[in-house]
Design a protein around this motif. Structure first.
Motif, PDB file in Angstrom:
ATOM      1  N   ALA A 162      -5.667   4.457   9.735  1.00 41.39           N
ATOM      2  CA  ALA A 162      -5.356   4.673  11.143  1.00 41.39           C
ATOM      3  C   ALA A 162      -6.398   4.142  12.111  1.00 41.39           C
TER       4      ALA A 162
ATOM      5  N   LEU B 232      -1.871   4.008  18.768  1.00 44.39           N
ATOM      6  CA  LEU B 232      -0.468   4.267  18.446  1.00 44.39           C
ATOM      7  C   LEU B 232      -0.277   4.430  16.950  1.00 44.39           C
ATOM      8  N   GLN B 233      -0.942   3.585  16.194  1.00 51.13           N
ATOM      9  CA  GLN B 233      -0.838   3.702  14.740  1.00 51.13           C
ATOM     10  C   GLN B 233      -1.489   5.010  14.272  1.00 51.13           C
TER      11      GLN B 233
ATOM     12  N   THR C 103       0.936   7.853  15.072  1.00 48.64           N
ATOM     13  CA  THR C 103       2.050   7.834  14.129  1.00 48.64           C
ATOM     14  C   THR C 103       1.629   8.386  12.779  1.00 48.64           C
ATOM     15  N   SER C 104       0.462   7.988  12.302  1.00 53.00           N
ATOM     16  CA  SER C 104       0.003   8.482  11.011  1.00 53.00           C
ATOM     17  C   SER C 104      -0.349   9.970  11.072  1.00 53.00           C
TER      18      SER C 104
ATOM     19  N   LEU D  29       1.160  12.192  13.012  1.00 55.87           N
ATOM     20  CA  LEU D  29       2.448  12.882  12.961  1.00 55.87           C
ATOM     21  C   LEU D  29       3.026  12.874  11.556  1.00 55.87           C
ATOM     22  N   HIS D  30       2.873  11.769  10.839  1.00 56.61           N
ATOM     23  CA  HIS D  30       3.326  11.683   9.449  1.00 56.61           C
ATOM     24  C   HIS D  30       2.570  12.694   8.587  1.00 56.61           C
TER      25      HIS D  30
END
Length: 163
Positions: free
Chosen positions: A99, A104-105, A108-109, A111-112
């Motif tokens: 990350a 943004l990445q 997203t990670s 949240l994953h």
């Protein structure tokens, strides 16, 4: 501004150290400290009102969680939850490790990661909070009892010595 609730907030039993109010304050402070990451002192003080717990003890007990202890407690909570759910997913997954390239990445990670490990963490946090609260209540009640017993023994000793 506090006039409508002043009789409740300024009640003397909320500010006195008694054998019942102190363990309640410890328990409520632990609940607020473990379950709420922000505004812990205010939440503990508000919780203390309906439960007739000692407000200063409830507020001070929230300091059991601080920047040094919180990551350890959260890791322990995750491990307890993973053990209860019986999942063997590693704590740090590949998307979180990769990350560092962009915000943004990273989001997203994160949240994953939360989607994968959130249930285990949440369950573990609730179990850990329950255990710590029960232990805090019991140990503070026992400590209070031992302290009072020691004071009684000292008074009796002083009275017998003065005769």
């Amino acid at each position: 501004m506090l006039r409508p609730v002043a009789h409740r907030v300024l009640a003397p039993e909320l500010w006195r150290f008694t054998r019942r109010s102190v363990p309640r304050g410890v328990a409520l402070g632990m609940i607020a400290g473990f379950l709420f990451p922000v505004a812990q002192i205010a939440i503990a003080a508000v919780f203390a009102l309906p439960f007739r717990a000692n407000v200063p003890v409830a507020a001070l007990t929230t300091f059991i969680t601080n920047p040094l202890t919180t990551p350890i407690l959260w890791f322990v909570a995750y491990r307890i939850g993973a053990w209860l759910i019986r999942t063997d997913v590693p704590m740090v997954s590949e998307p979180v490790q990769q990350a560092a390239t962009g915000w943004l990445q990273w989001a997203t990670s994160a949240l994953h990661w939360l989607w994968d490990k959130g249930p285990a963490f949440g369950l573990g946090l609730i179990v850990l909070t329950g255990i710590a609260t029960a232990l805090g209540y019991g140990l503070s009640a026992l400590g209070w009892r031992l302290w009072i017993a020691r004071k009684w023994r000292q008074r009796r000793h002083d009275r017998l010595a003065s005769m």
